[in-house]
Design an enzyme around this catalytic site. Structure first.
Site, mmCIF file in Angstrom:
data_model
loop_
_atom_site.group_PDB
_atom_site.id
_atom_site.type_symbol
_atom_site.label_atom_id
_atom_site.label_comp_id
_atom_site.label_asym_id
_atom_site.label_seq_id
_atom_site.Cartn_x
_atom_site.Cartn_y
_atom_site.Cartn_z
ATOM 1 N N HIS A 134 0.737 -1.145 0.066
ATOM 2 C CA HIS A 134 0.077 0.175 0.013
ATOM 3 C C HIS A 134 0.837 1.371 0.007
ATOM 4 O O HIS A 134 1.016 1.977 0.962
ATOM 5 C CB HIS A 134 -0.810 0.022 1.178
ATOM 6 C CG HIS A 134 -2.245 -1.156 0.991
ATOM 7 N ND1 HIS A 134 -2.744 -1.472 2.119
ATOM 8 C CD2 HIS A 134 -2.682 -1.348 -0.181
ATOM 9 C CE1 HIS A 134 -3.708 -2.320 1.676
ATOM 10 N NE2 HIS A 134 -3.776 -2.239 0.216
ATOM 11 N N HIS A 171 -10.060 -4.611 5.016
ATOM 12 C CA HIS A 171 -8.739 -4.371 4.624
ATOM 13 C C HIS A 171 -8.441 -5.769 3.886
ATOM 14 O O HIS A 171 -8.958 -6.967 4.419
ATOM 15 C CB HIS A 171 -7.813 -4.327 6.025
ATOM 16 C CG HIS A 171 -6.264 -4.210 5.754
ATOM 17 N ND1 HIS A 171 -5.651 -5.164 5.388
ATOM 18 C CD2 HIS A 171 -5.619 -3.004 5.530
ATOM 19 C CE1 HIS A 171 -4.207 -4.573 5.107
ATOM 20 N NE2 HIS A 171 -4.371 -3.153 5.235
ATOM 21 N N GLU A 218 -5.827 -7.655 3.715
ATOM 22 C CA GLU A 218 -5.288 -8.855 4.876
ATOM 23 C C GLU A 218 -6.477 -9.459 5.529
ATOM 24 O O GLU A 218 -6.508 -10.565 5.442
ATOM 25 C CB GLU A 218 -4.207 -8.211 5.842
ATOM 26 C CG GLU A 218 -3.710 -9.334 6.725
ATOM 27 C CD GLU A 218 -2.835 -9.006 7.639
ATOM 28 O OE1 GLU A 218 -1.962 -8.053 7.559
ATOM 29 O OE2 GLU A 218 -3.024 -9.705 8.850
#
Ligand code: SF4
Length: 319
Positions: free
Chosen positions: A52, A135, A137
């Site tokens: 990111h 998110h 992840e």
């Protein structure tokens, strides 16, 4: 810059936190794309932003990486790299069914969380995952098990609102959370469900913990604390919160020196500086150079740990 020019500028103390910037998982992911480009030529497809950071993505795009959210348009004769954040099993299955040339750059520390979740679920445990909704992840970690087997909690209120589960439970966490907030949430989970199983050490990775510790040590006396990083970077956003909680009068996230509002420097005598795990050191250097053009800098290095973690690139690139 001549010495006498420097003497005319107002002084500024910079408390430079270390460790900062790239972690081993980010370095590996970026190297993976670079090596895939060197081995296969352009284009190399990348599922999601490899890490990111806007600057990293722009540099790799200029080299021939093509970033996609969906595997639909990826041709079978070009490599596709999966980003450091990890992906749900359905994405891996999708790549396999399309017979894509997949190279998995998921950070090994995220893979550890994935295998832990799978192990708990196959042992019949429901998993409570502490993390931030949406998110990538968290999407990848929740996607390691069938729908409903992993329950996401983001706040202490979410934990208080959990039902009384009949069967065995376990917990895992996102790797890039606030260490202090996560400790409180794990304590609340254990108070509510004393039998809950969990990792021997929390899942927050070494890089996240080390960067937060360094920011805590550097932030106390700062009038302003700057974290170099992109707003999509979870660990960078946590560093801003950490700086504020540790006593910095103000703290902000900065993509790069060009976007800094220089009026914020008025009245600032001490500035703290760090960078998220996906932010290149060149951006820190550029900000220091821009500061030095305006102020006479004294740099205090605040080092709380040394890192020597290196992850090899995926085997697929060795062939
Ligand atoms: Fe891996 Fe931690 Fe870096 Fe994420 S922040 S890529 S988990 S080392």
């Amino acid at each position: 810059m001549p010495r006498n020019d420097n003497a005319k500028k107002p002084p500024l103390t910079v408390r430079l936190a270390s460790p900062r910037g790239f972690c081993a998982g980010v370095e590996r992911a970026i190297r993976t794309v670079e090596e895939a480009l060197a081995l296969h030529g352009a284009p190399v497809f990348v599922r999601h932003e490899i890490v990111h950071n806007t600057h990293v993505v722009a540099r790799l795009s200029a080299m021939g990486a093509v970033f996609v959210e969906d595997l639909g348009g990826v041709p079978t004769d070009r490599p596709v790299v999966f980003s450091a954040h990890g992906a749900p099993r359905t994405a891996h299955e999708d790549a396999a069914s399309r017979k894509l040339m997949k190279i998995d750059a998921t950070c090994p520390l995220v893979l550890k969380v994935h295998s832990q979740i799978r192990r708990h679920v196959s042992a019949g445990r429901k998993v409570i995952l502490i993390g931030h909704r949406n998110h990538p992840e968290v999407i990848g970690s929740m996607g390691q098990a069938p729908e409903g087997a992993v329950i996401l909690v983001e706040t202490l209120d979410n934990i208080a609102a959990l039902p009384d589960f009949a069967g065995p439970l376990a917990y895992s966490t996102q790797t890039t959370l606030s260490v202090d907030e996560t400790k409180d949430m794990i304590a609340a989970l254990k108070a509510r469900f004393p039998e809950i199983a969990g990792p021997a050490r929390e899942d927050i990775c070494y890089a996240t913990s080390n960067r937060q510790e360094a920011v805590k040590a550097a932030a106390k006396t700062c009038d302003l604390f700057v974290v170099i990083g992109s707003p999509t970077s979870s660990n960078s956003v946590r560093l801003v919160e950490t700086a504020k909680a540790a006593g910095a009068a103000d703290a902000l996230l900065l993509e790069d020196a060009e976007r800094f509002d220089w009026t914020l420097l008025n009245g600032v005598n001490t500035i703290g500086l760090s960078a998220g795990a996906s932010a290149p050191e060149t951006l820190v250097e550029a900000f220091l150079t821009a500061l030095a053009a305006r102020r006479n800098l004294r740099i205090d290095h605040i080092e709380t740990a040394r890192e020597d973690v290196v992850f090899n690139t995926p085997h697929r690139l060795a062939s």
